[in-house]
Motif scaffolding. Structure first.
Motif, short mmCIF file in Angstrom:
data_model
loop_
_atom_site.label_atom_id
_atom_site.label_comp_id
_atom_site.label_asym_id
_atom_site.label_seq_id
_atom_site.Cartn_x
_atom_site.Cartn_y
_atom_site.Cartn_z
N ARG A 1 0.83 -1.21 0.00
CA ARG A 1 0.00 0.00 0.00
C ARG A 1 0.86 1.26 0.00
NH1 ARG A 1 -2.77 -3.63 3.20
NH2 ARG A 1 -4.91 -4.09 2.56
N ASP B 1 -0.97 -0.07 14.25
CA ASP B 1 -2.19 -0.87 14.12
C ASP B 1 -2.49 -1.72 15.35
OD1 ASP B 1 -0.80 -3.32 11.76
OD2 ASP B 1 -0.94 -3.48 13.95
N ALA C 1 -5.70 5.21 10.05
CA ALA C 1 -4.84 5.44 8.87
C ALA C 1 -3.63 4.52 8.91
CB ALA C 1 -4.42 6.90 8.80
N THR C 2 -3.88 3.25 8.64
CA THR C 2 -2.82 2.23 8.65
C THR C 2 -3.20 1.11 7.69
OG1 THR C 2 -1.40 0.90 10.14
CG2 THR C 2 -3.78 0.88 10.58
N GLY C 3 -2.22 0.37 7.24
CA GLY C 3 -2.44 -0.55 6.14
C GLY C 3 -3.21 -1.81 6.46
N THR C 4 -3.04 -2.35 7.66
CA THR C 4 -3.72 -3.61 8.00
C THR C 4 -4.47 -3.46 9.33
OG1 THR C 4 -1.65 -4.35 9.01
CG2 THR C 4 -2.11 -5.12 6.78
N ASN D 1 -0.07 5.29 7.77
CA ASN D 1 -0.24 5.47 6.32
C ASN D 1 -1.37 6.45 6.04
OD1 ASN D 1 -0.75 5.40 3.58
ND2 ASN D 1 -0.41 3.19 3.39
N LYS E 1 -2.60 7.58 3.41
CA LYS E 1 -3.51 7.23 2.31
C LYS E 1 -4.58 6.22 2.74
CE LYS E 1 -1.10 8.25 -1.95
NZ LYS E 1 -0.58 7.68 -3.23
N GLN E 2 -4.42 5.64 3.90
CA GLN E 2 -5.41 4.70 4.43
C GLN E 2 -6.44 5.39 5.32
OE1 GLN E 2 -5.68 1.29 3.61
NE2 GLN E 2 -4.23 1.94 2.04
N LYS F 1 -9.58 7.83 5.72
CA LYS F 1 -10.67 8.30 4.83
C LYS F 1 -10.85 9.81 4.92
CE LYS F 1 -13.74 5.05 6.34
NZ LYS F 1 -12.80 4.01 6.84
#
Ligand code: X8A
Ligand code: MN
Ligand code: MN
Ligand code: MN
Length: 305
Positions: free
Chosen positions: A16, A229, A238-241, A274, A276-277, A279
């Motif tokens: 990501r 996370d 705002a994190t990938g997993t 992250n 980009k994670q 919204k």
């Protein structure tokens, strides 16, 4: 507290885009000023620069292995330098594959370490068990003596030697563990406080038992590897997993306040932020602010003032 900060804008341990921006977002939220404001001496060593590696084809399931190996070799050298300069090291990620370099560099300086891994995930898949090939789900497998025989030869990883004993690792926050990881955790007898134990015992008892375990024999410097996370997605979306049912903001702060009080904290990773994670802007702010506050509590900020 003397604090050395290193930014590692790296994302190739996973798929990501955006996690490479975590370090600068945490800085922009005022980390350095706030640490100085609470009496820390702070040196910001800037961001590592990761050269692109062309033709970094998968090896088996491993994705972009050469970039991950090279990035962590660089990071290990930087962390060793920061430790040699007499600082507690703060590594700002970037994805969690960076713990390979951070812990390696730390171990090169302080040799035997206790590792406290705060994460929804165990990050202990081997190159042969990984379901995704994403190396951010594997860092500990490269670092643990007992798993050395399970690690194949990988280009750009030849610098890496295992440096942590399974008995010196403690997990807090686990709630999304792959079956093969669970087998490894049980087989190696690694101490873990999953979210079930956090609920059953409460965070105060978890920290008491974590310290009992870490200090059961000789007291070693602590490497805290904090994956954002680990916190509940309501706090750090705002994190990938993300995984439901995580640590509250207060539990996260309690962990870092308690680790600060041991006086043994020697290096901290803060990874997987992250933007980009997220919204919304508020989701990004909540995630970044939690990361900043967790680091401030590592270095003496207490809620009573
Ligand atoms: C749990 N293991 C995962 C996630 C690793 C997260 C890395 B971290 O640094 O953020 O903690 C996920 C594997 N699952 C993906 C969805 C389908 C089932 C397997 C992996 O890719 O190994
Ligand atoms: Mn995680
Ligand atoms: Mn070897
Ligand atoms: Mn992780």
């Amino acid at each position: 507290h003397c604090v050395g900060i290193i930014g590692a804008p790296f994302s190739k341990g996973q798929q990501r885009d955006g996690v490479q921006r975590g370090a600068d977002l945490i800085r922009a939220a005022g980390l350095v000023q706030k640490l100085k404001g609470q009496g820390c001496v702070v040196k910001d060593y800037g961001n590592l620069i990761f050269e692109d590696i062309p033709n970094d084809e998968p090896i088996g399931r491993l994705k972009t292995p050469r970039a991950v190996g090279r990035a962590n070799e660089l990071l290990a050298g930087a962390v060793l330098k920061i430790k040699s300069d007499g600082n507690t090291c703060v590594m700002l990620g970037g994805d969690h594959s960076l713990a390979i370099g951070s812990i390696s560099g730390h171990a090169a300086s302080r040799h035997e370490l206790s590792v406290l891994w705060v994460d929804a995930h165990a990050d202990i898949n081997t190159p042969l068990t990984t379901p995704t090939g994403n190396i951010h789900g594997q860092p500990l497998s490269y670092l643990i003596h007992e798993l050395h025989s399970k690690i194949p030869i990988i280009p750009h990883f030849s610098w890496l030697k295992p440096c942590v004993a399974a008995k010196d690792i403690v997990y807090i926050g686990l709630r999304d563990v792959d079956p093969e990881e669970h087998y490894i955790l049980k087989h190696l007898g690694i101490k873990m406080f999953s979210m079930t134990e956090v609920d059953r015992l409460g965070i105060a008892k978890v920290m008491e038992q974590t310290c009992d375990h870490m200090f059961s024999k000789v007291k070693k410097p602590i490497h805290l590897s904090f994956d954002i996370d680990a916190l509940d997605p309501s706090v750090s979306p705002a994190t990938g997993t993300p995984a439901a049912g995580g640590l509250t903001y207060r539990e996260g702060i309690y962990i870092t306040e308690h680790i600060c009080q041991t006086g043994l904290l020697s290096a901290v990773d803060m990874v997987e932020v992250n933007p980009k994670q997220g919204k919304t802007e508020d989701e990004i702010k909540s995630t970044v602010n939690a990361a900043v506050d967790l680091i401030l509590s590592c270095f003496g900020r207490v809620r009573e003032g």
